[in-house]
Design a protein around this motif. Structure first.
Motif, PDB file in Angstrom:
ATOM      1  N   THR A 338     -30.346 -47.675  15.096  1.00 20.54           N
ATOM      2  CA  THR A 338     -29.836 -47.615  13.726  1.00 20.54           C
ATOM      3  C   THR A 338     -28.398 -47.126  13.777  1.00 20.54           C
ATOM      4  N   GLN A 339     -27.496 -47.940  13.232  1.00 22.44           N
ATOM      5  CA  GLN A 339     -26.069 -47.606  13.270  1.00 22.44           C
ATOM      6  C   GLN A 339     -25.772 -46.404  12.377  1.00 22.44           C
ATOM      7  N   ARG A 340     -24.869 -45.542  12.812  1.00 22.23           N
ATOM      8  CA  ARG A 340     -24.427 -44.401  12.009  1.00 22.23           C
ATOM      9  C   ARG A 340     -22.925 -44.436  11.755  1.00 22.23           C
ATOM     10  N   ASN A 341     -22.138 -44.889  12.726  1.00 23.92           N
ATOM     11  CA  ASN A 341     -20.700 -45.070  12.540  1.00 23.92           C
ATOM     12  C   ASN A 341     -20.283 -46.346  13.268  1.00 23.92           C
ATOM     13  N   ARG A 342     -19.245 -46.973  12.781  1.00 24.22           N
ATOM     14  CA  ARG A 342     -18.811 -48.261  13.307  1.00 24.22           C
ATOM     15  C   ARG A 342     -18.413 -48.156  14.789  1.00 24.22           C
ATOM     16  N   PHE A 343     -18.885 -49.127  15.575  1.00 22.58           N
ATOM     17  CA  PHE A 343     -18.453 -49.213  16.962  1.00 22.58           C
ATOM     18  C   PHE A 343     -18.510 -50.668  17.404  1.00 22.58           C
ATOM     19  N   PHE A 344     -17.902 -50.962  18.574  1.00 22.54           N
ATOM     20  CA  PHE A 344     -17.726 -52.333  19.033  1.00 22.54           C
ATOM     21  C   PHE A 344     -18.273 -52.500  20.445  1.00 22.54           C
ATOM     22  N   ALA A 345     -18.636 -53.724  20.787  1.00 13.65           N
ATOM     23  CA  ALA A 345     -18.930 -54.058  22.171  1.00 13.65           C
ATOM     24  C   ALA A 345     -17.672 -53.781  22.988  1.00 13.65           C
ATOM     25  N   GLY A 346     -17.830 -53.162  24.141  1.00 12.11           N
ATOM     26  CA  GLY A 346     -16.688 -52.788  24.966  1.00 12.11           C
ATOM     27  C   GLY A 346     -16.225 -51.361  24.766  1.00 12.11           C
ATOM     28  N   ASP A 347     -16.712 -50.686  23.730  1.00 15.81           N
ATOM     29  CA  ASP A 347     -16.358 -49.275  23.521  1.00 15.81           C
ATOM     30  C   ASP A 347     -16.992 -48.394  24.591  1.00 15.81           C
ATOM     31  N   THR A 348     -16.293 -47.317  24.920  1.00 17.23           N
ATOM     32  CA  THR A 348     -16.871 -46.292  25.787  1.00 17.23           C
ATOM     33  C   THR A 348     -17.769 -45.391  24.952  1.00 17.23           C
ATOM     34  N   LEU A 349     -19.040 -45.304  25.341  1.00 18.18           N
ATOM     35  CA  LEU A 349     -20.011 -44.505  24.606  1.00 18.18           C
ATOM     36  C   LEU A 349     -20.678 -43.504  25.546  1.00 18.18           C
ATOM     37  N   GLU A 350     -21.330 -42.510  24.955  1.00 16.68           N
ATOM     38  CA  GLU A 350     -22.182 -41.591  25.697  1.00 16.68           C
ATOM     39  C   GLU A 350     -23.600 -41.702  25.165  1.00 16.68           C
ATOM     40  N   LEU A 351     -24.563 -41.663  26.065  1.00 14.55           N
ATOM     41  CA  LEU A 351     -25.969 -41.664  25.690  1.00 14.55           C
ATOM     42  C   LEU A 351     -26.534 -40.262  25.898  1.00 14.55           C
ATOM     43  N   LEU A 352     -26.992 -39.655  24.809  1.00 13.91           N
ATOM     44  CA  LEU A 352     -27.605 -38.330  24.866  1.00 13.91           C
ATOM     45  C   LEU A 352     -29.107 -38.493  24.701  1.00 13.91           C
ATOM     46  N   THR A 353     -29.873 -38.105  25.695  1.00 14.06           N
ATOM     47  CA  THR A 353     -31.323 -38.179  25.642  1.00 14.06           C
ATOM     48  C   THR A 353     -31.912 -36.778  25.702  1.00 14.06           C
ATOM     49  N   PRO A 354     -33.109 -36.584  25.150  1.00 12.50           N
ATOM     50  CA  PRO A 354     -33.722 -35.247  25.165  1.00 12.50           C
ATOM     51  C   PRO A 354     -33.884 -34.721  26.592  1.00 12.50           C
ATOM     52  N   VAL A 357     -28.824 -35.233  30.989  1.00 13.68           N
ATOM     53  CA  VAL A 357     -27.372 -35.048  31.007  1.00 13.68           C
ATOM     54  C   VAL A 357     -26.727 -36.250  30.313  1.00 13.68           C
ATOM     55  N   PRO A 358     -25.766 -36.044  29.415  1.00 16.28           N
ATOM     56  CA  PRO A 358     -25.115 -37.173  28.744  1.00 16.28           C
ATOM     57  C   PRO A 358     -24.551 -38.170  29.750  1.00 16.28           C
ATOM     58  N   GLU A 359     -24.766 -39.448  29.472  1.00 10.08           N
ATOM     59  CA  GLU A 359     -24.357 -40.508  30.388  1.00 10.08           C
ATOM     60  C   GLU A 359     -23.339 -41.417  29.716  1.00 10.08           C
ATOM     61  N   THR A 360     -22.187 -41.585  30.362  1.00  7.60           N
ATOM     62  CA  THR A 360     -21.132 -42.444  29.828  1.00  7.60           C
ATOM     63  C   THR A 360     -21.379 -43.889  30.259  1.00  7.60           C
ATOM     64  N   PHE A 361     -21.193 -44.820  29.319  1.00 10.82           N
ATOM     65  CA  PHE A 361     -21.362 -46.236  29.639  1.00 10.82           C
ATOM     66  C   PHE A 361     -20.502 -47.064  28.687  1.00 10.82           C
ATOM     67  N   THR A 362     -20.398 -48.340  28.986  1.00  9.68           N
ATOM     68  CA  THR A 362     -19.648 -49.275  28.145  1.00  9.68           C
ATOM     69  C   THR A 362     -20.619 -50.085  27.314  1.00  9.68           C
ATOM     70  N   ALA A 363     -20.406 -50.109  26.009  1.00 15.21           N
ATOM     71  CA  ALA A 363     -21.287 -50.859  25.121  1.00 15.21           C
ATOM     72  C   ALA A 363     -21.222 -52.341  25.457  1.00 15.21           C
ATOM     73  N   GLY A 364     -22.388 -52.933  25.655  1.00 17.29           N
ATOM     74  CA  GLY A 364     -22.461 -54.351  25.969  1.00 17.29           C
ATOM     75  C   GLY A 364     -22.695 -55.187  24.730  1.00 17.29           C
ATOM     76  N   PRO A 365     -23.147 -56.418  24.905  1.00 16.36           N
ATOM     77  CA  PRO A 365     -23.419 -57.299  23.757  1.00 16.36           C
ATOM     78  C   PRO A 365     -24.486 -56.702  22.847  1.00 16.36           C
ATOM     79  N   MET A 366     -24.365 -56.981  21.554  1.00 17.02           N
ATOM     80  CA  MET A 366     -25.301 -56.473  20.564  1.00 17.02           C
ATOM     81  C   MET A 366     -25.909 -57.629  19.797  1.00 17.02           C
ATOM     82  N   LEU A 367     -27.115 -57.414  19.289  1.00 16.94           N
ATOM     83  CA  LEU A 367     -27.785 -58.383  18.430  1.00 16.94           C
ATOM     84  C   LEU A 367     -28.092 -57.719  17.099  1.00 16.94           C
ATOM     85  N   ASP A 368     -27.942 -58.464  16.007  1.00 15.03           N
ATOM     86  CA  ASP A 368     -28.291 -57.914  14.704  1.00 15.03           C
ATOM     87  C   ASP A 368     -29.789 -58.074  14.465  1.00 15.03           C
ATOM     88  N   ALA A 369     -30.250 -57.718  13.272  1.00 15.39           N
ATOM     89  CA  ALA A 369     -31.678 -57.740  12.972  1.00 15.39           C
ATOM     90  C   ALA A 369     -32.267 -59.140  13.051  1.00 15.39           C
TER      91      ALA A 369
END
Length: 407
Positions: A338-354, A357-369
């Motif tokens: 579920t989107q919370r703030n605008r972002f793009f494919a190719g953006d540098t993101l961090e994944l925080l899991t319970p 350790v936060p993991e940095t990655f590059t956003a890949g292709p996305m699909l809508d609903a």
């Protein structure tokens, strides 16, 4: 309570409750629709309170209900029935300030433990012991105490009395939250949970004969003269434990689910490290900068003078923005978000899991609903699908470091 010290997290509503549980809280504190000091939080109906208690107890987590407003006549009259409902719902303890509320809780909900709110202003061992002798199992210490003063209280009170202290979050310019600025300036009763936070406003002087000439209070440094820094003790939990603190409390029932997740997660690792006697990895100290906050300080713990106020402004700032929240994820990392703030494919993101350790990655292709490929997630709360760098359980968070925007 368990033998080991407790991490106590805020739960402003059911979403934030689930997040606190997921990210490692030992206990949560929440409120019903009345009597709590955060009227602006979502809070819990009678039915929701019962569900919340069952959910928490199913995970071995304790539930404390705030009933810590300063009681007027109409409020105190409603407490007997309210306490009976809390006990029936399965709450573990009630947090009170008012002595009448204390007495009524003992009478109408004898199975509930009673915690004394920080608003009672407990600053010495005699006060703490007096509440214990009356039947309280815990006192939430005044935020104005130093570590040395806490250690003295611990040494001079029964070992069975639990000591709770704030470790993170907003601070109040008034002593233990006892403030009337909001009442006078906004007609909103701070001691009934409706504070307008006028301590965060910018102030100027007006001379009586020149009402249109607003004068700055100081030439430099700012005029937010009542604005307190936020508390952050993540690097000092060993000192708090050494002083005898039983429960480490995170402020923030009106703050976001992301705040509850990230701060609970960081302090979970910090408390575990302190209990193991190992140094806290820097990544967890840095986590608290990735939530919305004001200038941090260590409050009064290292001296009675405290850090002073932050006069420049009362703005919040953060190193990250939340991009999306994980709703589900399969064994290969294919996630529904579920989107919370605008972002793009190719953006540098961090994944925080319970717990992770936060993991940095590059956003890949996305699909809508509808399953159509998109290059951006521009619509608030839209559903999308994306491949993540690993398996991410529900309530995992994708966030976008702000420095990535400047690169």
């Amino acid at each position: 309570m368990a033998d080991k010290p407790e991490l106590l997290s805020p739960a402003g509503d059911i979403e934030r409750l689930n997040v606190a549980l997921t990210y490692g809280a030992d206990a949560v504190y929440l409120a019903g629709p009345r009597f709590g000091m955060r009227a602006a939080a979502g809070n819990f109906s009678d039915e929701d309170m019962e569900k919340a208690a069952a959910l928490c107890h199913g995970r071995g987590v304790r539930v404390y209900v705030t009933c810590n407003t300063v009681m007027r006549g109409e409020g105190i009259a409603a407490l007997p029935q309210y306490f009976e409902r809390l006990q029936a719902a399965g709450a573990d303890a009630v947090i009170v300030t008012d002595l009448g509320a204390f007495t009524l809780a003992k009478k109408y909900a004898p199975k509930l433990k009673i915690h004394i709110s920080t608003q009672a202003g407990i600053m010495n061992a005699e006060s703490a012991r007096a509440f214990y002798d009356l039947g309280a199992s815990r006192v939430v210490l005044a935020r104005e105490l130093t570590l040395e003063e806490i250690a003295e209280i611990r040494a001079k009170t029964p070992a069975a009395l639990e000591l709770e202290a704030f470790v993170h979050g907003s601070m109040c310019v008034a002593f233990s939250g006892r403030c009337l600025l909001s009442n006078y300036l906004a007609g909103r009763d701070a001691n009934s949970g409706a504070c307008a936070q006028p301590c965060r406003w910018k102030y100027r002087l007006i001379e009586e004969k020149r009402p249109d000439d607003w004068l700055e209070i100081s030439e430099e440094g700012g005029t937010y003269v009542f604005n307190s820094r936020d508390l952050c003790m993540i690097d000092h939990l060993p000192e708090l434990l050494e002083a005898g603190v039983t429960s480490l409390k995170i402020e923030g029932r009106t703050k976001s689910a992301y705040y509850a997740a990230a701060v609970t997660n960081a302090y979970r690792h910090a408390l575990d490290a302190a209990l193991q006697g190992i140094a806290l990895p820097r990544v967890w100290s840095e986590e608290v900068n990735k939530v919305s906050h004001r200038e941090y300080s260590t409050g009064f713990y290292f001296g009675r003078e405290g850090p002073g106020q932050y006069y420049k402004d009362s703005m919040y700032f953060s190193d990250c923005d939340v991009a999306a929240v994980v709703e589900s994820c399969d064994g290969e990392g294919n996630a529904v978000l579920t989107q919370r703030n605008r972002f793009f494919a190719g953006d540098t993101l961090e994944l925080l899991t319970p717990g992770g350790v936060p993991e940095t990655f590059t956003a890949g292709p996305m699909l809508d609903a509808e399953g159509l490929e998109i290059t951006a997630a521009p619509h608030p709360m839209m559903t999308l699908r994306m491949r993540l760098p690993g398996i991410a359980p529900q309530y995992s968070i994708l966030r976008k470091p702000r420095q990535a925007e400047l690169a």
